[in-house]
Write a protein that holds these residues in place. Structure first.
Motif, PDB file in Angstrom:
ATOM      1  N   GLN A   1     -38.688  10.452 -37.942  1.00 22.48           N
ATOM      2  CA  GLN A   1     -37.738  11.107 -37.043  1.00 22.48           C
ATOM      3  C   GLN A   1     -37.422  12.509 -37.550  1.00 22.48           C
ATOM      4  OE1 GLN A   1     -34.286   8.481 -37.155  1.00 22.48           O
ATOM      5  NE2 GLN A   1     -34.806   7.624 -35.147  1.00 22.48           N
ATOM      6  N   ILE A   2     -37.087  13.382 -36.594  1.00 20.03           N
ATOM      7  CA  ILE A   2     -36.619  14.727 -36.938  1.00 20.03           C
ATOM      8  C   ILE A   2     -35.506  15.094 -35.967  1.00 20.03           C
ATOM      9  CG2 ILE A   2     -38.351  15.869 -35.468  1.00 20.03           C
ATOM     10  CD1 ILE A   2     -38.477  18.083 -37.649  1.00 20.03           C
ATOM     11  N   ASP A   3     -34.481  15.786 -36.468  1.00 18.42           N
ATOM     12  CA  ASP A   3     -33.393  16.207 -35.584  1.00 18.42           C
ATOM     13  C   ASP A   3     -33.536  17.703 -35.268  1.00 18.42           C
ATOM     14  OD1 ASP A   3     -32.300  17.721 -37.658  1.00 18.42           O
ATOM     15  OD2 ASP A   3     -30.562  16.429 -37.959  1.00 18.42           O
ATOM     16  N   PRO A   4     -32.675  18.267 -34.430  1.00 18.67           N
ATOM     17  CA  PRO A   4     -32.848  19.668 -34.014  1.00 18.67           C
ATOM     18  C   PRO A   4     -32.788  20.692 -35.145  1.00 18.67           C
ATOM     19  CG  PRO A   4     -31.384  18.523 -32.496  1.00 18.67           C
ATOM     20  CD  PRO A   4     -31.602  17.605 -33.650  1.00 18.67           C
ATOM     21  N   TYR A   5     -32.306  20.301 -36.319  1.00 15.84           N
ATOM     22  CA  TYR A   5     -32.192  21.233 -37.440  1.00 15.84           C
ATOM     23  C   TYR A   5     -33.233  20.969 -38.529  1.00 15.84           C
ATOM     24  CZ  TYR A   5     -27.888  22.350 -35.058  1.00 15.84           C
ATOM     25  OH  TYR A   5     -26.977  22.732 -34.091  1.00 15.84           O
ATOM     26  N   GLY A   6     -34.211  20.144 -38.204  1.00 17.62           N
ATOM     27  CA  GLY A   6     -35.299  19.915 -39.144  1.00 17.62           C
ATOM     28  C   GLY A   6     -35.006  18.904 -40.229  1.00 17.62           C
TER      29      GLY A   6
ATOM     30  N   LEU B   1     -43.496  22.918 -44.040  1.00 17.03           N
ATOM     31  CA  LEU B   1     -44.136  22.680 -42.752  1.00 17.03           C
ATOM     32  C   LEU B   1     -44.084  21.176 -42.498  1.00 17.03           C
ATOM     33  CD1 LEU B   1     -47.352  24.878 -43.219  1.00 17.03           C
ATOM     34  CD2 LEU B   1     -45.151  25.572 -42.248  1.00 17.03           C
ATOM     35  N   ALA B   2     -43.635  20.798 -41.321  1.00 21.58           N
ATOM     36  CA  ALA B   2     -43.535  19.374 -40.992  1.00 21.58           C
ATOM     37  C   ALA B   2     -44.519  19.020 -39.885  1.00 21.58           C
ATOM     38  CB  ALA B   2     -42.114  19.024 -40.562  1.00 21.58           C
TER      39      ALA B   2
ATOM     40  N   VAL C   1     -35.073  13.373 -32.195  1.00 19.17           N
ATOM     41  CA  VAL C   1     -33.787  12.770 -31.838  1.00 19.17           C
ATOM     42  C   VAL C   1     -32.638  13.727 -32.156  1.00 19.17           C
ATOM     43  CG1 VAL C   1     -34.652  10.423 -32.188  1.00 19.17           C
ATOM     44  CG2 VAL C   1     -33.616  11.645 -34.112  1.00 19.17           C
ATOM     45  N   GLU C   2     -31.512  13.509 -31.501  1.00 19.64           N
ATOM     46  CA  GLU C   2     -30.327  14.327 -31.781  1.00 19.64           C
ATOM     47  C   GLU C   2     -29.705  13.949 -33.121  1.00 19.64           C
ATOM     48  OE1 GLU C   2     -28.631  16.927 -30.441  1.00 19.64           O
ATOM     49  OE2 GLU C   2     -30.328  17.218 -29.092  1.00 19.64           O
ATOM     50  N   GLN C   3     -29.754  12.658 -33.452  1.00 23.11           N
ATOM     51  CA  GLN C   3     -29.172  12.194 -34.708  1.00 23.11           C
ATOM     52  C   GLN C   3     -30.117  11.204 -35.382  1.00 23.11           C
ATOM     53  OE1 GLN C   3     -25.128  10.872 -34.424  1.00 23.11           O
ATOM     54  NE2 GLN C   3     -25.090  10.009 -36.489  1.00 23.11           N
ATOM     55  N   LEU C   4     -30.377  11.434 -36.650  1.00 23.20           N
ATOM     56  CA  LEU C   4     -31.272  10.559 -37.401  1.00 23.20           C
ATOM     57  C   LEU C   4     -30.630   9.204 -37.665  1.00 23.20           C
ATOM     58  CD1 LEU C   4     -32.479  13.044 -40.192  1.00 23.20           C
ATOM     59  CD2 LEU C   4     -33.607  12.559 -38.013  1.00 23.20           C
TER      60      LEU C   4
ATOM     61  N   GLY D   1     -34.519  26.683 -45.293  1.00 25.06           N
ATOM     62  CA  GLY D   1     -34.857  25.414 -44.660  1.00 25.06           C
ATOM     63  C   GLY D   1     -36.301  25.404 -44.186  1.00 25.06           C
ATOM     64  N   PRO D   2     -36.690  24.406 -43.402  1.00 26.38           N
ATOM     65  CA  PRO D   2     -38.080  24.308 -42.938  1.00 26.38           C
ATOM     66  C   PRO D   2     -38.505  25.516 -42.098  1.00 26.38           C
ATOM     67  CG  PRO D   2     -36.669  22.725 -41.806  1.00 26.38           C
ATOM     68  CD  PRO D   2     -35.866  23.291 -42.916  1.00 26.38           C
ATOM     69  N   LYS D   3     -39.784  25.859 -42.206  1.00 26.47           N
ATOM     70  CA  LYS D   3     -40.322  27.016 -41.492  1.00 26.47           C
ATOM     71  C   LYS D   3     -40.795  26.643 -40.095  1.00 26.47           C
ATOM     72  CE  LYS D   3     -43.969  30.531 -41.754  1.00 26.47           C
ATOM     73  NZ  LYS D   3     -45.065  31.103 -42.596  1.00 26.47           N
ATOM     74  N   ALA D   4     -41.496  25.527 -39.975  1.00 23.58           N
ATOM     75  CA  ALA D   4     -42.082  25.159 -38.683  1.00 23.58           C
ATOM     76  C   ALA D   4     -42.315  23.657 -38.601  1.00 23.58           C
ATOM     77  CB  ALA D   4     -43.402  25.894 -38.473  1.00 23.58           C
ATOM     78  N   VAL D   5     -42.330  23.175 -37.368  1.00 22.52           N
ATOM     79  CA  VAL D   5     -42.698  21.790 -37.082  1.00 22.52           C
ATOM     80  C   VAL D   5     -43.945  21.844 -36.211  1.00 22.52           C
ATOM     81  CG1 VAL D   5     -41.985  19.585 -36.101  1.00 22.52           C
ATOM     82  CG2 VAL D   5     -40.282  21.090 -37.145  1.00 22.52           C
ATOM     83  N   ILE D   6     -45.021  21.287 -36.708  1.00 26.86           N
ATOM     84  CA  ILE D   6     -46.304  21.353 -36.013  1.00 26.86           C
ATOM     85  C   ILE D   6     -46.542  20.025 -35.314  1.00 26.86           C
ATOM     86  CG2 ILE D   6     -48.786  21.689 -36.307  1.00 26.86           C
ATOM     87  CD1 ILE D   6     -47.957  23.243 -38.932  1.00 26.86           C
TER      88      ILE D   6
END
Length: 207
Positions: free
Chosen positions: A105-110, A144-145, A155-158, A182-187
């Motif tokens: 899972q990933i939320d809007p802030y990585g 990089l994720a 999801v909005e909340q993990l 924080g994280p740079k990118a979600v691929i």
């Protein structure tokens, strides 16, 4: 018909974000493919660093996993797990490390969850957990994720916070005692997400 698969597209997208002199810290699977692709195509002077301790291996053949003995072939050094993870906490080396990680899972802030689905007292599904992902997300400058673009994953909340992104538990990284970056990118298999410089919320950058 495309001459490549979506997974191959994800690998190349990540490889293009790696530059010469980067230290690419990778685990088993797609992150290893991205690191090797970068080394052979885009960033020949990058250094691949396996979490099991092999540094700058020859990689004549693609290892099956980080525990595969082939990761040691022609390596410049082979260190212990403790030494490997200490590189992430070293300010000089951590600034050059690119960590490639995945999660359930990933939320809007990585922020990432690779631990479990469901309530902690009533777990529906368990996963392997952090491995080295939490250390990477906490200490290095570039993350990089890899994530498949699915509603159940974004999801909005993990269900559980395993690895911190830009706003772990709704707080700034500095408040949590983490490095500010924080994280740079979600691929994903459908596009590349990045994070707003002010709000740190994820947005679609390329598709």
């Amino acid at each position: 018909m495309n001459a490549y698969t979506k997974k191959e597209m994800m690998v190349i997208s990540a490889a293009r974000m790696i530059t010469d002199r980067d230290i690419v810290f990778c685990g088993t699977g797609i992150s290893m493919l991205a690191a090797v692709a970068a080394k052979h195509i885009y960033a020949p002077k990058s250094t691949i660093f396996f979490e099991t301790g092999a540094i700058d291996s020859a990689l004549e053949h693609l290892p099956l996993a980080v525990s595969d003995s082939r990761v040691m072939t022609g390596s410049a050094a082979f260190c212990s797990l403790v030494e490997a993870f200490s590189f992430m906490q070293n300010k000089k080396t951590s600034a050059r490390i690119v960590g490639i990680i995945g999660a359930a899972q990933i939320d809007p802030y990585g922020n990432l969850n690779s631990t479990m689905i469901g309530d902690y007292g009533d777990v529906k599904q368990r996963f392997p957990g952090s491995g080295g992902a939490c250390d990477l997300a906490s200490f290095v400058n570039t993350i990089l994720a890899f994530m498949k673009l699915e509603k159940r994953k974004f999801v909005e909340q993990l269900d559980y916070l395993t690895s911190p992104g830009w706003r772990p538990m709704g707080k700034s990284r500095e408040t949590c005692g983490l490095r500010p970056q924080g994280p740079k990118a979600v691929i994903t298999d459908m596009g590349i997400m990045k994070f707003d410089k002010t709000t740190h919320r994820m947005y679609l950058d390329q598709y």
